[in-house]
Design an enzyme around this catalytic site. Structure first.
Site, PDB file in Angstrom:
ATOM      1  N   CYS A 115      68.884   2.281  30.824  1.00  0.00           N
ATOM      2  CA  CYS A 115      69.501   3.599  30.614  1.00  0.00           C
ATOM      3  C   CYS A 115      69.067   4.619  31.666  1.00  0.00           C
ATOM      4  O   CYS A 115      69.764   5.597  31.905  1.00  0.00           O
ATOM      5  CB  CYS A 115      69.178   4.114  29.216  1.00  0.00           C
ATOM      6  SG  CYS A 115      69.840   3.026  27.947  1.00  0.00           S
ATOM      7  N   ASN A 147      77.340   4.064  24.142  1.00  0.00           N
ATOM      8  CA  ASN A 147      76.290   4.077  25.166  1.00  0.00           C
ATOM      9  C   ASN A 147      76.663   3.059  26.259  1.00  0.00           C
ATOM     10  O   ASN A 147      76.669   1.858  26.008  1.00  0.00           O
ATOM     11  CB  ASN A 147      74.959   3.715  24.501  1.00  0.00           C
ATOM     12  CG  ASN A 147      73.791   3.696  25.475  1.00  0.00           C
ATOM     13  OD1 ASN A 147      73.968   3.724  26.688  1.00  0.00           O
ATOM     14  ND2 ASN A 147      72.587   3.641  24.932  1.00  0.00           N
ATOM     15  N   HIS A 154      71.497  11.337  29.345  1.00  0.00           N
ATOM     16  CA  HIS A 154      72.000   9.984  29.107  1.00  0.00           C
ATOM     17  C   HIS A 154      72.561   9.932  27.686  1.00  0.00           C
ATOM     18  O   HIS A 154      71.947  10.440  26.744  1.00  0.00           O
ATOM     19  CB  HIS A 154      70.865   8.980  29.281  1.00  0.00           C
ATOM     20  CG  HIS A 154      71.149   7.662  28.648  1.00  0.00           C
ATOM     21  ND1 HIS A 154      72.214   6.884  29.038  1.00  0.00           N
ATOM     22  CD2 HIS A 154      70.524   6.999  27.642  1.00  0.00           C
ATOM     23  CE1 HIS A 154      72.229   5.796  28.287  1.00  0.00           C
ATOM     24  NE2 HIS A 154      71.223   5.834  27.429  1.00  0.00           N
TER      25      HIS A 154
HETATM   26  O1  UT7 Z   1      69.151   4.440  25.460  1.00  0.00           O
HETATM   27  C1  UT7 Z   1      68.427   4.105  24.315  1.00  0.00           C
HETATM   28  C2  UT7 Z   1      69.338   3.342  23.404  1.00  0.00           C
HETATM   29  N1  UT7 Z   1      69.012   3.373  22.016  1.00  0.00           N
HETATM   30  C3  UT7 Z   1      68.986   4.450  21.229  1.00  0.00           C
HETATM   31  O2  UT7 Z   1      69.131   5.571  21.636  1.00  0.00           O
HETATM   32  C4  UT7 Z   1      68.810   4.237  19.757  1.00  0.00           C
HETATM   33  C5  UT7 Z   1      67.889   5.183  19.089  1.00  0.00           C
HETATM   34  N2  UT7 Z   1      67.928   4.947  17.647  1.00  0.00           N
HETATM   35  C6  UT7 Z   1      68.928   5.345  16.867  1.00  0.00           C
HETATM   36  O3  UT7 Z   1      69.834   6.004  17.320  1.00  0.00           O
HETATM   37  C7  UT7 Z   1      68.896   4.988  15.408  1.00  0.00           C
HETATM   38  O4  UT7 Z   1      67.630   4.472  15.075  1.00  0.00           O
HETATM   39  C8  UT7 Z   1      70.014   3.995  15.016  1.00  0.00           C
HETATM   40  C9  UT7 Z   1      71.380   4.693  15.129  1.00  0.00           C
HETATM   41  C10 UT7 Z   1      69.980   2.780  15.899  1.00  0.00           C
HETATM   42  C11 UT7 Z   1      69.825   3.542  13.575  1.00  0.00           C
HETATM   43  O5  UT7 Z   1      69.757   4.656  12.696  1.00  0.00           O
HETATM   44  P1  UT7 Z   1      68.616   4.743  11.607  1.00  0.00           P
HETATM   45  O6  UT7 Z   1      68.856   5.954  10.828  1.00  0.00           O
HETATM   46  O7  UT7 Z   1      67.297   4.609  12.310  1.00  0.00           O
HETATM   47  O8  UT7 Z   1      68.945   3.510  10.697  1.00  0.00           O
HETATM   48  P2  UT7 Z   1      68.048   2.226  10.350  1.00  0.00           P
HETATM   49  O9  UT7 Z   1      67.965   1.312  11.505  1.00  0.00           O
HETATM   50  O10 UT7 Z   1      66.765   2.653   9.733  1.00  0.00           O
HETATM   51  O11 UT7 Z   1      68.947   1.557   9.248  1.00  0.00           O
HETATM   52  C12 UT7 Z   1      69.282   2.205   8.025  1.00  0.00           C
HETATM   53  C13 UT7 Z   1      70.165   1.315   7.216  1.00  0.00           C
HETATM   54  C14 UT7 Z   1      69.595  -0.093   7.046  1.00  0.00           C
HETATM   55  O12 UT7 Z   1      69.900  -0.529   5.734  1.00  0.00           O
HETATM   56  P3  UT7 Z   1      68.796  -0.466   4.573  1.00  0.00           P
HETATM   57  O13 UT7 Z   1      67.661  -1.331   5.067  1.00  0.00           O
HETATM   58  O14 UT7 Z   1      68.426   0.966   4.436  1.00  0.00           O
HETATM   59  O15 UT7 Z   1      69.525  -1.026   3.398  1.00  0.00           O
HETATM   60  C15 UT7 Z   1      70.387  -0.907   8.031  1.00  0.00           C
HETATM   61  O16 UT7 Z   1      70.492  -2.255   7.685  1.00  0.00           O
HETATM   62  O17 UT7 Z   1      71.434   1.159   7.850  1.00  0.00           O
HETATM   63  C16 UT7 Z   1      71.739  -0.244   7.980  1.00  0.00           C
HETATM   64  N3  UT7 Z   1      72.522  -0.433   9.198  1.00  0.00           N
HETATM   65  C17 UT7 Z   1      73.868  -0.326   9.224  1.00  0.00           C
HETATM   66  N4  UT7 Z   1      74.767  -0.071   8.272  1.00  0.00           N
HETATM   67  C18 UT7 Z   1      76.078  -0.022   8.635  1.00  0.00           C
HETATM   68  C19 UT7 Z   1      72.082  -0.717  10.445  1.00  0.00           C
HETATM   69  N5  UT7 Z   1      73.123  -0.793  11.289  1.00  0.00           N
HETATM   70  C20 UT7 Z   1      74.237  -0.549  10.570  1.00  0.00           C
HETATM   71  C21 UT7 Z   1      75.608  -0.499  10.885  1.00  0.00           C
HETATM   72  N6  UT7 Z   1      76.481  -0.226   9.889  1.00  0.00           N
HETATM   73  N7  UT7 Z   1      76.068  -0.669  12.135  1.00  0.00           N
END
Ligand code: UT7
Length: 332
Positions: free
Chosen positions: A113, A289, A259
């Protein structure tokens, strides 16, 4: 003193649009979840025949035309990508060939990135050292072919899109302070495993196997919350580092192009810095992204919309896999 200026900018995304609703045919997800957590509404994905260098060719043609340059006017190519056409060689040489460019050097930069800002900093150093006068700097990615689009990979798969952005940079020796004023590059490899594609690679079996595939090691993996926590600290830090170096304050900033990793990250960074919304450009809702391509794609839109005028202070900043992070301050 020689200053490096951006004299042409181009972007290209493949025509196929994949909406959040479309993703539901492959994985258990929802438009609401994706929009709420990332701001993304749709992204572009290539067809089977299209590779990263093909996207780069289209973006580069536009950048060259805008700069009033022909491919033979370019002295060097810097190509930032984590999704090169082949394991090796890198995509830079393929771009050189596809644009029928002379036998100039081509270098690939693997900083994910932060790749575009790292590449711009490198181009600036080459130009100021008078090694080259005109450099083509490209950020391009094809993510869609490497994502795990099953429910298991959904946390990563929904975030990434394909695309390319390119800039032509040139050295000018005049009294104006227009151009790249400063660049800052950082890394912290102890967090490599927080956002990576583990295999195949020399740390393990070099060849792809059923074992690697079944263990999910060939698809990108991310500790999303940890990436988020680091990003919202490093972005403001590296932006302030650039401003402090040039003796400027946040009030002097006319536009920040961060970014495009996640709208929530951009918004958190904006709030931490106390910048008004109109000074931070976001377009992640339409592209997802696109890693090394986000900043040049955004820059090309900003210019099209007339959002930058001569003399404006533009800040570019990035954070991502590595971890790597970087910034550049540019007097437009
Ligand atoms: O250039 C760097 C690139 N990366 C980034 O910038 C990513 C930085 N991180 C983030 O933006 C966030 O952490 C995410 C958007 C990736 C995830 O959001 P979050 O609020 O941290 O969610 P989480 O990973 O803690 O997941 C919450 C819930 C989980 O379910 P449970 O365990 O609470 O039942 C996941 O399984 O959301 C679920 N989940 C989804 N649900 C629907 C994870 N991915 C998805 C999905 N659709 N695509």
């Amino acid at each position: 003193m020689i200053r490096t200026r951006i004299t042409g900018v181009g972007r290209y995304v493949p025509p196929r649009v994949v909406t959040n609703h479309d993703l539901k045919q492959w994985m258990d997800t929802s438009d609401e979840w994706i929009r709420e957590r990332s701001g993304i509404v749709e992204r572009h994905w290539v067809d089977e025949k299209t590779a990263t260098s093909d996207l780069a060719v289209e973006a580069s043609k536009i950048a060259l035309e805008q700069a009033g340059k022909k491919p033979e006017d370019v002295d060097f190519i810097i190509f930032a990508t984590l999704s090169s056409d082949y394991y090796f060689p890198g995509s830079g040489v393929l771009l050189q060939h596809k644009l029928n460019m002379p036998k100039v050097g081509a270098m690939d930069v693997r900083n994910q990135c932060s790749g575009f800002v790292y590449s711009l900093a490198t181009a600036n150093a080459f130009i100021r050292a008078e090694m080259y006068k005109t450099i083509l700097v490209v950020g391009a990615e094809v993510h869609s072919k490497g994502l795990d689009i099953s429910t298991e990979g959904r946390d990563v798969a929904v975030l990434f899109g394909d695309g390319a952005g390119a800039v032509v940079v040139e050295g000018f020796d005049d009294d104006s302070d227009r151009g790249i004023l400063t660049t800052h590059l950082h890394s912290q490899g102890k967090y490599a495993e927080y956002l990576w594609t583990e295999a195949p690679g020399s740390a393990g079996p070099r060849h792809i196997s059923h074992e690697i595939l079944e263990a999910g090691k060939a698809a990108p993996k991310m500790r999303g919350r940890d990436v988020f926590k680091h990003a919202i600290v490093r972005f403001p830090e590296v932006i302030m580092e650039a401003l402090n170096t040039i003796g400027a304050t946040l009030d002097d900033v006319d536009l920040l192009i961060p970014h495009q990793a996640n709208l929530r990250i951009s918004e958190a960074v904006r709030q931490r810095l106390g910048l008004p919304p109109e000074k931070v450009y976001n377009n992640i809702e339409r592209y997802g992204n696109t890693t090394a391509a986000t900043i040049p794609i955004a820059l090309s839109e900003v210019l099209e919309k007339g959002m930058l005028k001569e003399g404006d202070l533009l800040i570019l900043a990035a954070f991502g896999s590595g971890f790597t992070w970087a910034s550049a301050a540019i007097r437009w």
